[in-house]
Design a protein around this motif. Structure first.
Motif, PDB file in Angstrom:
ATOM      1  N   MET A  46       1.057  -1.054  -0.137  1.00  0.00           N
ATOM      2  CA  MET A  46       0.036   0.050  -0.143  1.00  0.00           C
ATOM      3  C   MET A  46       0.855   1.313  -0.082  1.00  0.00           C
ATOM      4  SD  MET A  46      -3.120  -0.467  -0.424  1.00  0.00           S
ATOM      5  CE  MET A  46      -3.433   1.238  -0.211  1.00  0.00           C
ATOM      6  N   GLY A  47       1.925   1.210   0.853  1.00  0.00           N
ATOM      7  CA  GLY A  47       2.817   2.329   0.617  1.00  0.00           C
ATOM      8  C   GLY A  47       3.355   2.826  -0.455  1.00  0.00           C
ATOM      9  N   LYS A  48       3.563   1.731  -1.393  1.00  0.00           N
ATOM     10  CA  LYS A  48       4.304   1.958  -2.584  1.00  0.00           C
ATOM     11  C   LYS A  48       3.060   2.305  -3.634  1.00  0.00           C
ATOM     12  CE  LYS A  48       8.133  -1.025  -1.963  1.00  0.00           C
ATOM     13  NZ  LYS A  48       8.223  -2.300  -1.341  1.00  0.00           N
ATOM     14  N   MET A  49       1.949   1.799  -3.465  1.00  0.00           N
ATOM     15  CA  MET A  49       0.931   2.433  -4.345  1.00  0.00           C
ATOM     16  C   MET A  49       0.492   3.827  -4.243  1.00  0.00           C
ATOM     17  SD  MET A  49      -1.053   1.820  -6.864  1.00  0.00           S
ATOM     18  CE  MET A  49      -0.967  -0.184  -7.158  1.00  0.00           C
ATOM     19  N   ILE A  50       0.394   4.168  -2.925  1.00  0.00           N
ATOM     20  CA  ILE A  50       0.210   5.511  -2.384  1.00  0.00           C
ATOM     21  C   ILE A  50       1.272   6.489  -3.113  1.00  0.00           C
ATOM     22  CG2 ILE A  50      -0.094   7.208  -0.597  1.00  0.00           C
ATOM     23  CD1 ILE A  50      -1.316   4.893   1.046  1.00  0.00           C
ATOM     24  N   ASN A  51       2.465   5.953  -2.919  1.00  0.00           N
ATOM     25  CA  ASN A  51       3.636   6.705  -3.230  1.00  0.00           C
ATOM     26  C   ASN A  51       3.387   7.107  -5.028  1.00  0.00           C
ATOM     27  OD1 ASN A  51       6.168   7.911  -2.969  1.00  0.00           O
ATOM     28  ND2 ASN A  51       6.642   6.424  -4.682  1.00  0.00           N
ATOM     29  N   GLU A  52       2.925   6.031  -5.723  1.00  0.00           N
ATOM     30  CA  GLU A  52       2.833   6.045  -7.369  1.00  0.00           C
ATOM     31  C   GLU A  52       1.780   6.894  -7.391  1.00  0.00           C
ATOM     32  OE1 GLU A  52       5.011   4.589  -8.973  1.00  0.00           O
ATOM     33  OE2 GLU A  52       4.157   5.587 -10.507  1.00  0.00           O
ATOM     34  N   VAL A  53       0.510   6.719  -6.704  1.00  0.00           N
ATOM     35  CA  VAL A  53      -0.594   7.539  -6.999  1.00  0.00           C
ATOM     36  C   VAL A  53      -0.614   9.140  -6.735  1.00  0.00           C
ATOM     37  CG1 VAL A  53      -3.149   7.719  -6.383  1.00  0.00           C
ATOM     38  CG2 VAL A  53      -2.190   5.509  -7.119  1.00  0.00           C
ATOM     39  N   SER A  54      -0.032   9.457  -5.912  1.00  0.00           N
ATOM     40  CA  SER A  54       0.231  10.585  -5.184  1.00  0.00           C
ATOM     41  C   SER A  54       0.915  11.769  -6.247  1.00  0.00           C
ATOM     42  CB  SER A  54       1.426  10.660  -3.814  1.00  0.00           C
ATOM     43  OG  SER A  54       2.619  10.424  -4.626  1.00  0.00           O
ATOM     44  N   LYS A  55       1.318  11.382  -7.371  1.00  0.00           N
ATOM     45  CA  LYS A  55       1.957  12.293  -8.255  1.00  0.00           C
ATOM     46  C   LYS A  55       0.619  13.124  -8.977  1.00  0.00           C
ATOM     47  CE  LYS A  55       5.709   9.195  -8.355  1.00  0.00           C
ATOM     48  NZ  LYS A  55       6.098   7.837  -8.989  1.00  0.00           N
ATOM     49  N   LEU A  75     -24.295 -10.133  -4.153  1.00  0.00           N
ATOM     50  CA  LEU A  75     -23.918  -8.748  -4.451  1.00  0.00           C
ATOM     51  C   LEU A  75     -22.206  -8.757  -4.400  1.00  0.00           C
ATOM     52  CD1 LEU A  75     -26.015  -6.740  -2.228  1.00  0.00           C
ATOM     53  CD2 LEU A  75     -26.018  -6.851  -4.565  1.00  0.00           C
ATOM     54  N   THR A  76     -21.428  -8.484  -5.331  1.00  0.00           N
ATOM     55  CA  THR A  76     -20.038  -8.705  -5.166  1.00  0.00           C
ATOM     56  C   THR A  76     -19.237  -7.211  -5.594  1.00  0.00           C
ATOM     57  OG1 THR A  76     -19.930 -10.783  -5.760  1.00  0.00           O
ATOM     58  CG2 THR A  76     -17.842  -9.912  -6.162  1.00  0.00           C
ATOM     59  N   HIS A  77     -18.154  -6.789  -4.592  1.00  0.00           N
ATOM     60  CA  HIS A  77     -17.205  -6.010  -4.987  1.00  0.00           C
ATOM     61  C   HIS A  77     -15.914  -6.549  -5.152  1.00  0.00           C
ATOM     62  CE1 HIS A  77     -14.185  -3.020  -3.845  1.00  0.00           C
ATOM     63  NE2 HIS A  77     -15.048  -2.092  -4.297  1.00  0.00           N
ATOM     64  N   ARG A  78     -15.313  -6.213  -6.150  1.00  0.00           N
ATOM     65  CA  ARG A  78     -14.077  -6.850  -6.726  1.00  0.00           C
ATOM     66  C   ARG A  78     -13.222  -5.670  -6.974  1.00  0.00           C
ATOM     67  NH1 ARG A  78     -16.144 -10.236 -10.142  1.00  0.00           N
ATOM     68  NH2 ARG A  78     -16.228 -11.964  -8.967  1.00  0.00           N
ATOM     69  N   ALA A  79     -12.033  -5.803  -5.864  1.00  0.00           N
ATOM     70  CA  ALA A  79     -11.040  -4.670  -6.278  1.00  0.00           C
ATOM     71  C   ALA A  79     -10.355  -5.144  -7.527  1.00  0.00           C
ATOM     72  CB  ALA A  79     -10.214  -4.563  -5.263  1.00  0.00           C
ATOM     73  N   ARG A  80     -10.067  -4.357  -8.593  1.00  0.00           N
ATOM     74  CA  ARG A  80      -9.193  -4.589  -9.473  1.00  0.00           C
ATOM     75  C   ARG A  80      -7.654  -4.602  -9.528  1.00  0.00           C
ATOM     76  NH1 ARG A  80     -12.028  -1.770 -13.655  1.00  0.00           N
ATOM     77  NH2 ARG A  80     -13.473  -3.454 -13.569  1.00  0.00           N
ATOM     78  N   ASN A  81      -7.359  -3.559  -8.446  1.00  0.00           N
ATOM     79  CA  ASN A  81      -6.266  -3.404  -8.141  1.00  0.00           C
ATOM     80  C   ASN A  81      -6.026  -2.499  -6.680  1.00  0.00           C
ATOM     81  OD1 ASN A  81      -6.339  -0.638  -8.858  1.00  0.00           O
ATOM     82  ND2 ASN A  81      -5.726  -1.238 -11.041  1.00  0.00           N
ATOM     83  N   ARG A  82      -4.965  -1.819  -6.411  1.00  0.00           N
ATOM     84  CA  ARG A  82      -5.064  -1.149  -5.127  1.00  0.00           C
ATOM     85  C   ARG A  82      -5.193   0.414  -5.367  1.00  0.00           C
ATOM     86  NH1 ARG A  82      -1.241  -5.455  -3.981  1.00  0.00           N
ATOM     87  NH2 ARG A  82      -1.842  -6.582  -2.411  1.00  0.00           N
ATOM     88  N   THR A  83      -5.281   0.783  -6.448  1.00  0.00           N
ATOM     89  CA  THR A  83      -5.308   2.327  -6.684  1.00  0.00           C
ATOM     90  C   THR A  83      -6.335   2.998  -6.026  1.00  0.00           C
ATOM     91  OG1 THR A  83      -4.618   1.521  -9.155  1.00  0.00           O
ATOM     92  CG2 THR A  83      -5.460   3.617  -8.865  1.00  0.00           C
ATOM     93  N   GLY A  84      -7.599   2.449  -6.021  1.00  0.00           N
ATOM     94  CA  GLY A  84      -8.783   3.048  -5.582  1.00  0.00           C
ATOM     95  C   GLY A  84      -8.428   3.117  -4.088  1.00  0.00           C
ATOM     96  N   LEU A  85      -7.925   2.255  -3.420  1.00  0.00           N
ATOM     97  CA  LEU A  85      -7.464   2.221  -1.848  1.00  0.00           C
ATOM     98  C   LEU A  85      -6.466   3.466  -1.573  1.00  0.00           C
ATOM     99  CD1 LEU A  85      -6.956  -1.424  -1.489  1.00  0.00           C
ATOM    100  CD2 LEU A  85      -8.859  -0.180  -0.268  1.00  0.00           C
ATOM    101  N   ALA A  86      -5.463   3.504  -2.459  1.00  0.00           N
ATOM    102  CA  ALA A  86      -4.415   4.447  -2.332  1.00  0.00           C
ATOM    103  C   ALA A  86      -5.151   6.085  -2.816  1.00  0.00           C
ATOM    104  CB  ALA A  86      -3.433   4.357  -3.567  1.00  0.00           C
ATOM    105  N   LEU A  87      -5.992   6.054  -3.543  1.00  0.00           N
ATOM    106  CA  LEU A  87      -6.494   7.485  -3.775  1.00  0.00           C
ATOM    107  C   LEU A  87      -7.499   7.700  -2.628  1.00  0.00           C
ATOM    108  CD1 LEU A  87      -7.836   7.416  -7.676  1.00  0.00           C
ATOM    109  CD2 LEU A  87      -6.679   9.076  -6.647  1.00  0.00           C
ATOM    110  N   GLY A  88      -8.081   6.983  -1.980  1.00  0.00           N
ATOM    111  CA  GLY A  88      -8.888   7.239  -0.875  1.00  0.00           C
ATOM    112  C   GLY A  88      -8.107   7.645   0.354  1.00  0.00           C
ATOM    113  N   ALA A  89      -7.054   7.044   0.593  1.00  0.00           N
ATOM    114  CA  ALA A  89      -6.205   7.422   1.520  1.00  0.00           C
ATOM    115  C   ALA A  89      -5.495   8.664   1.380  1.00  0.00           C
ATOM    116  CB  ALA A  89      -5.016   6.402   1.630  1.00  0.00           C
ATOM    117  N   LEU A  90      -5.195   9.042   0.215  1.00  0.00           N
ATOM    118  CA  LEU A  90      -4.833  10.333  -0.080  1.00  0.00           C
ATOM    119  C   LEU A  90      -5.717  11.517   0.083  1.00  0.00           C
ATOM    120  CD1 LEU A  90      -2.149   9.422  -3.123  1.00  0.00           C
ATOM    121  CD2 LEU A  90      -1.447  10.466  -0.982  1.00  0.00           C
ATOM    122  N   ASN A  91      -6.980  11.173  -0.305  1.00  0.00           N
ATOM    123  CA  ASN A  91      -8.137  12.285  -0.224  1.00  0.00           C
ATOM    124  C   ASN A  91      -8.246  12.431   1.145  1.00  0.00           C
ATOM    125  OD1 ASN A  91      -8.675  13.318  -2.816  1.00  0.00           O
ATOM    126  ND2 ASN A  91      -9.057  11.199  -3.605  1.00  0.00           N
TER     127      ASN A  91
END
Ligand SMILES: NC(=O)c1ccc[n+]([C@@H]2O[C@H](COP(=O)([O-])OP(=O)(O)OC[C@H]3O[C@@H](n4cnc5c(N)ncnc54)[C@H](OP(=O)(O)O)[C@@H]3O)[C@@H](O)[C@H]2O)c1
Length: 245
Positions: free
Chosen positions: A12-21, A209-225
């Motif tokens: 997650m830390g690495k994904m947040i680093n990436e998405v932060s840009k 009812l299914t929620h399927r995360a495709r990758n961690r991008t959505g989580l990283a964006l949520g954390a940054l916002n």
């Protein structure tokens, strides 16, 4: 620009680093005792002028990290799960330090909308006794906790509205399950970023009812916002508070 320190520099830390840009934030510090190139401990110097910390480490280390961040008077977003039993202790730490903290079992906007869909479905199906309810979650093999924090949150939402269910049963059941138990099973395998299914089953049909995360991008964006939102706030917030705001 909000200055951010990442506490825990794994997936997650690495994904947040990436998405932060793509957002008005600057990652000024990466702290992880086990990752090369990172600061090893949380100190005023290693925070490097950060306004907010984002914590994605480990269920066993998260509370001590929060304690240290409270002492250094920084606001914090906590994504690490598996510390529900210490909620009161953490709330006290945050209030005593007079900082702002936001936490959530799942920091993606999509999952938080899914929570609302599941709450509505529970309300609808609770009127029909012929429907039983179950949950199933799947995550990658490296995930430290089981069941997922999201599974626990979904159970809480379901138990609130389902009049025939009183407890969630997460473990292997070596007996017939009782009618009032909500069975929520966990699978750990491969690389699955996170899948959660809620099923309603009757003699005639099954509705899932299914929620399927495709990758961690959505989580990283949520954390940054959430980190941008928590700047200047005091108190103990959930990610749902942030979504509603
Ligand atoms: N709320 C959400 O939306 C959400 C989403 C995804 C994940 N999570 C949760 O967030 C946590 C982290 O997930 P992840 O996938 O990023 O895990 P991960 O890949 O295992 O990364 C965690 C990192 O933190 C390191 N670490 C260990 N002790 C530490 C300490 N005292 N201070 C700082 N870092 C430390 C770990 O090192 P070692 O591996 O060497 O110990 C690892 O590099 C888990 O609890 C996971 O369930 C929550």
């Amino acid at each position: 620009m909000v200055k951010i320190a990442l506490i825990g520099y794994g997936n997650m830390g690495k994904m947040i680093n990436e998405v932060s840009k793509s957002l008005p934030v600057e990652i000024v510090s990466r702290i992880d005792p086990n990752q090369e190139g990172c600061e090893k401990s949380i100190t005023e110097a290693s925070l490097n002028g950060a306004d907010v910390c984002i914590e994605f480490s480990h269920p066993e280390t998260v509370v001590e990290n929060i304690r240290q961040i409270c002492a250094l008077k920084r606001n914090i977003v906590v994504g690490t799960t598996g510390w529900n039993d210490k909620t009161d202790e953490v709330r006290n730490l945050v209030n005593q330090a007079n900082i702002g903290m936001i936490h959530g079992s799942n920091l993606s906007i999509g999952m938080n909308l899914f929570y609302e869909v599941v709450a509505k479905a529970a309300e609808v199906f609770s009127k029909y006794d012929e429907y039983d309810v179950y949950g199933l979650e799947l995550h990658h093999r490296q995930k430290a906790d089981s069941p997922s924090g999201t599974a626990k949150e979904l159970s809480k939402i379901l138990l609130k509205d389902l009049k025939n269910k009183t407890t969630a049963q997460y473990d292997k059941v070596d007996r017939k399950i009782s009618n009032e138990e909500l069975h929520f099973a966990s699978i750990r395998a491969g690389y699955i970023p996170g899948t959660h299914t809620i099923g309603f089953d009757s003699p005639a049909d099954t509705i899932e009812l299914t929620h399927r995360a495709r990758n961690r991008t959505g989580l990283a964006l949520g954390a940054l916002n959430a980190a941008i939102w928590i700047v200047g706030k005091k108190g103990f917030y959930t990610f749902q508070d942030f979504i509603r705001a």
